[in-house]
Design a protein around this motif. Structure first.
Motif, PDB file in Angstrom:
ATOM      1  N   LEU A 166       0.628  -1.274  -0.072  1.00  0.00           N
ATOM      2  CA  LEU A 166       0.020   0.184   0.423  1.00  0.00           C
ATOM      3  C   LEU A 166       1.023   1.185   0.106  1.00  0.00           C
ATOM      4  O   LEU A 166       0.808   1.982  -0.447  1.00  0.00           O
ATOM      5  N   LEU A 167       1.847   0.975   0.789  1.00  0.00           N
ATOM      6  CA  LEU A 167       2.727   2.359   0.450  1.00  0.00           C
ATOM      7  C   LEU A 167       3.900   3.002  -1.300  1.00  0.00           C
ATOM      8  O   LEU A 167       3.593   4.001  -0.929  1.00  0.00           O
ATOM      9  N   GLY A 168       3.861   1.863  -0.916  1.00  0.00           N
ATOM     10  CA  GLY A 168       4.502   1.916  -3.060  1.00  0.00           C
ATOM     11  C   GLY A 168       3.008   1.827  -3.633  1.00  0.00           C
ATOM     12  O   GLY A 168       3.686   3.388  -4.506  1.00  0.00           O
ATOM     13  N   GLN A 169       1.686   1.338  -3.362  1.00  0.00           N
ATOM     14  CA  GLN A 169       1.007   2.241  -4.003  1.00  0.00           C
ATOM     15  C   GLN A 169       0.666   4.174  -3.699  1.00  0.00           C
ATOM     16  O   GLN A 169       0.645   4.842  -5.113  1.00  0.00           O
ATOM     17  N   LEU A 170       0.897   4.162  -2.048  1.00  0.00           N
ATOM     18  CA  LEU A 170       0.661   5.425  -2.284  1.00  0.00           C
ATOM     19  C   LEU A 170       1.840   6.533  -2.647  1.00  0.00           C
ATOM     20  O   LEU A 170       1.526   7.686  -3.187  1.00  0.00           O
ATOM     21  N   GLU A 171       3.008   5.921  -2.911  1.00  0.00           N
ATOM     22  CA  GLU A 171       4.504   6.552  -3.046  1.00  0.00           C
ATOM     23  C   GLU A 171       3.816   7.204  -5.220  1.00  0.00           C
ATOM     24  O   GLU A 171       4.407   8.384  -5.308  1.00  0.00           O
ATOM     25  N   VAL A 172       3.275   5.900  -5.836  1.00  0.00           N
ATOM     26  CA  VAL A 172       3.492   6.297  -6.815  1.00  0.00           C
ATOM     27  C   VAL A 172       2.634   7.444  -7.177  1.00  0.00           C
ATOM     28  O   VAL A 172       2.511   8.269  -8.390  1.00  0.00           O
ATOM     29  N   ILE A 173       1.436   7.632  -6.249  1.00  0.00           N
ATOM     30  CA  ILE A 173       0.409   8.355  -6.967  1.00  0.00           C
ATOM     31  C   ILE A 173       1.054   9.887  -5.762  1.00  0.00           C
ATOM     32  O   ILE A 173       0.247  10.847  -6.957  1.00  0.00           O
ATOM     33  N   MET A 174       1.602  10.188  -4.566  1.00  0.00           N
ATOM     34  CA  MET A 174       1.956  11.135  -5.012  1.00  0.00           C
ATOM     35  C   MET A 174       3.089  11.928  -5.787  1.00  0.00           C
ATOM     36  O   MET A 174       2.876  12.565  -5.836  1.00  0.00           O
ATOM     37  N   ARG A 175       4.008  11.105  -5.694  1.00  0.00           N
ATOM     38  CA  ARG A 175       4.969  11.601  -7.061  1.00  0.00           C
ATOM     39  C   ARG A 175       3.875  11.441  -8.252  1.00  0.00           C
ATOM     40  O   ARG A 175       4.439  12.933  -9.038  1.00  0.00           O
ATOM     41  N   SER A 176       2.801  11.314  -8.714  1.00  0.00           N
ATOM     42  CA  SER A 176       1.882  11.661  -9.742  1.00  0.00           C
ATOM     43  C   SER A 176       1.610  13.469  -9.918  1.00  0.00           C
ATOM     44  O   SER A 176       2.180  13.478 -10.544  1.00  0.00           O
ATOM     45  N   GLN A 177       1.195  13.086  -8.751  1.00  0.00           N
ATOM     46  CA  GLN A 177       0.113  13.928  -8.269  1.00  0.00           C
ATOM     47  C   GLN A 177       1.277  15.506  -7.792  1.00  0.00           C
ATOM     48  O   GLN A 177       0.852  16.348  -8.677  1.00  0.00           O
ATOM     49  N   LEU A 178       2.074  14.977  -7.979  1.00  0.00           N
ATOM     50  CA  LEU A 178       3.681  16.112  -7.382  1.00  0.00           C
ATOM     51  C   LEU A 178       4.129  16.638  -8.969  1.00  0.00           C
ATOM     52  O   LEU A 178       4.103  17.747  -9.005  1.00  0.00           O
TER      53      LEU A 178
END
Length: 703
Positions: free
Chosen positions: A680-692
């Motif tokens: 889940l942390l990995g998925q959140l990291e991808v989403i956060m990086r995309s939003q950034l």
């Protein structure tokens, strides 16, 4: 008639269970098994040399029971402090169920009054007192007067005890001693001493050893060393210096007042030491932090052939806890099992505390699990131990289990429960515990109020802490200190200073060492260097308090934060007490910040001599060298940490999900759902990086 005389002579020869049984056999053979005099004697022998059950069996077989026989069985249970059974037997005696008229005599009443005192049966004891007055055959003699004074004293009615005392024109030493003991037991230490003075000086009554034991105990409980030494001198002048029970009381006095050397000299002069003497000296060492000396003396006691009792074992286990000596603690645990002490609540509780302090919570739980009867003290030892080991989330579950088992905490236990909960930082849990405190009627207790202030402060709710503080009318020094510390935890050093000033000007509470520790800590957290130094000087000069190592540690930290390392070093050099590890630790931390390697090396040298197994200090030292670019030394220190197998205590985070607390450390791989969590942390990291990336693209700013 000659046969009865022979039986009487045979009766006098009874000195153990076997001879008592033989005497019983002779009574049966000769037909004297219902002789009231002989059976009364036999009842006493069975109680003294065999068991109270055997005495009860003989008593039950008697069809005609005289008052002397009743007194014999009552005394048997009284000697074993079986107060409930004593009281029930007395009720049977006066109920006249066999049609016999068994009126109690003075000896009966003295025994039953002891039972009333043991059971705190104030109403029933007063009825006995009234019966005594109305019964012309008995009358109030000195013997019964002493029993009444003891009864009223143990029921907390010392004024009624004094009324009984005043009814005697010429009270003897036993009556005087009963009053001195009564005042001592009820916490009226000054009155105990004053009463003793009247007894000796004004009335010319010569005290005995028992009187002096009560007087020494009053001095110990009131921490009055000067008076205690005067009593010690009186003991020597009156020739009581070889009375063992009195010498043991003096040992306890010097132990409680922290005069270990005096106690040690006294102990070594005792010729006929008993287990109480050894236990008192071991406890003296233990209570004054001399754990190594306590354990050495315990081993000396065993080697000299003395058999320790449960009290001795408790002190030895406590010494292991202080020294964090797990191996010695396990050895003493084995000894306790061999002697059958391990199932006693006091010993088991001490073992739980020892294992917790030696970072062995599983061993502690095993001891707890095997306890036949768990009291509130053992439950609290377990839950506070979990908090000490960074497992506060388990403490709350233990508290729930404790309540489910029907055990209700007292005020002292509740303070420890609140302290354990404060380690969790869970505000919702804090509010629930506050509700329990209110429902249980503890909210007026100042110590619990202070614990609630600390709990809310550590849970991040300063507003709630202030509400608790403001809601208590009679604020003592403990509560003021807790609120001052609460402001400090939240970095509001200025508010801490304002509250301290308000306490000094408007309250009757006088600041103590803990208060000054709280305000100094608040100044340190807020960087209030000059205010902190001023407070420290006020503590020493205005209030005449002796700073502890903790106070000096904060002063060193205050000076270190502002780079005044020479002044900090000067403070350390002028300390009138031994410099402890945390003082050098504060200096080392300041040296790392301000790159003073030379002074840092001096601090580290002293520090590692005092606490060679603290991983954090080695890491602090290596970081200082790393800042200075001395990588070779850094590598050597890191290698040393590995060789010594030292581990730094990791910080951990907790989150509560559906009433279950989950604890984590950095790079945690032990949680049962760690794979799902990392996914889940990995998925959140991808989403956060995309939003950034989208945010930077829209703004036109470079990534």
């Amino acid at each position: 008639m000659k046969r009865r005389e022979l039986l009487i002579n045979l009766c006098k020869a009874c000195n153990d269970g076997k001879s008592a049984a033989k005497f019983h056999s002779q009574l049966l053979k000769t037909g004297y098994s219902h002789d009231s005099f002989l059976t009364t004697k036999l009842t006493s022998y069975y109680a003294n040399y065999s068991s109270v059950e055997e005495a009860q069996k003989l008593f039950d077989e008697m069809s005609q029971r005289t008052v002397y026989l009743w007194n014999s069985i009552l005394r048997a249970y009284s000697k074993q402090k079986q107060w409930r059974k004593t009281w029930l037997l007395f009720k049977n005696m006066i109920s006249d169920e066999n049609g016999e008229k068994n009126e109690p005599d003075s000896f009966t009443l003295s025994i039953v009054l002891k039972a009333c005192a043991g059971l705190h049966l104030l109403k029933q004891g007063k009825i006995l007192h009234a019966f005594l007055w109305k019964n012309e055959k008995i009358g109030l003699d000195l013997f019964l007067g002493s029993a009444l004074i003891e009864f009223y004293s143990k029921c907390g009615r010392i004024d009624d005890a004094f009324k009984v005392f005043k009814q005697f024109e010429k009270p003897d030493v036993v009556l005087w001693t009963s009053m001195v003991s009564g005042y001592e037991q009820n916490g009226c230490f000054e009155k105990a001493v004053a009463f003793f003075s009247i007894m000796v000086v004004d009335e010319g009554v010569h005290p005995d050893g028992i009187t002096l034991v009560s007087l020494v105990s009053a001095c110990a409980k009131s921490m009055s060393l000067k008076l205690g030494k005067s009593v010690h001198g009186f003991v020597v002048r009156r020739g009581f210096e070889n009375e063992l029970s009195l010498v043991n009381s003096l040992l306890n006095l010097y132990a409680k007042t922290g005069h270990v050397k005096v106690a040690e000299n006294l102990f070594r002069r005792i010729e006929g030491k008993d287990v109480v003497s050894w236990s008192s000296m071991i406890a003296c060492y233990c209570h004054n932090g001399a754990a190594v000396e306590a354990l050495c003396l315990f081993n000396e006691m065993i080697n000299n052939g003395y058999q320790p009792n449960a009290v001795t074992v408790v002190s030895a286990v406590q010494a292991c806890a202080i020294a964090c000596d797990l191996d010695e603690g396990k050895r003493i645990h084995e000894l306790a099992i061999d002697r059958g002490f391990d199932l006693e609540a006091s010993v088991s509780t001490a073992l739980i505390d020892m294992y917790m302090k030696c970072l062995s919570p599983d061993e502690a739980f095993n001891v707890f699990r095997k306890m036949p009867e768990k009291d509130v003290v053992s439950w609290v030892a377990l839950l506070s131990g979990y908090a000490q080991n960074g497992m506060a989330y388990k403490s709350i579950q233990i508290f729930r289990d404790m309540l489910s088992s029907g055990i209700q905490p007292d005020a002292v236990s509740m303070v420890k429960i609140l302290a354990s909960s404060s380690e969790l930082g869970n505000l919702c849990q804090a509010v629930c515990l506050h509700g329990y405190v209110t429902r249980s009627g503890f909210d007026s207790n100042s110590f619990i109020g202070a614990s609630l202030v600390e709990l809310y402060s550590k849970c991040g709710s300063l507003d709630y802490a202030i509400k608790v503080f403001e809601g208590i009318t009679d604020k003592d020094v403990v509560l003021w200190s807790a609120m001052i510390a609460g402001y400090g935890i939240h970095g509001q050093g200025g508010e801490s200073l304002k509250l301290f000033e308000k306490m000094v000007k408007t309250s009757a509470a006088r600041p103590n060492n803990v208060t000054f520790l709280s305000i100094l800590s608040a100044c340190s957290h807020s960087g209030l260097r000059s205010e902190g130094i001023e407070i420290f000087n006020m503590m020493v000069n205005d209030y005449g308090l002796d700073p502890s190592s903790e106070h000096y540690s904060i002063v060193v930290d205050l000076l270190g934060r502002t780079g005044e390392l020479d002044k900090a070093m000067d403070i350390i050099n002028r300390m009138p007490i031994p410099v402890e590890a945390h003082v050098w630790g504060a200096l080392l931390a300041a040296c790392r910040i301000h790159h003073n390697v030379e002074m840092g090396e001096l601090a580290a040298k002293n520090l590692l001599c005092l606490d060679p197994n603290h991983a954090g200090y080695y890491i602090l030292l290596s970081n200082m060298y790393a800042v200075d670019g001395k990588w070779g030394i850094v590598a050597q220190i890191r290698t040393l940490i590995k060789e010594k197998r030292l581990k730094k205590m990791f910080a951990h985070s907790m989150v509560e999900v559906r009433d279950e607390v989950h604890s984590f450390v950095a790079d945690d791989k032990l949680h049962p759902e760690c794979e799902k969590i990392y996914e889940l942390l990995g998925q959140l990291e991808v989403i956060m990086r995309s939003q950034l990336e989208n945010a930077y693209r829209i703004s036109g700013a470079p990534l």
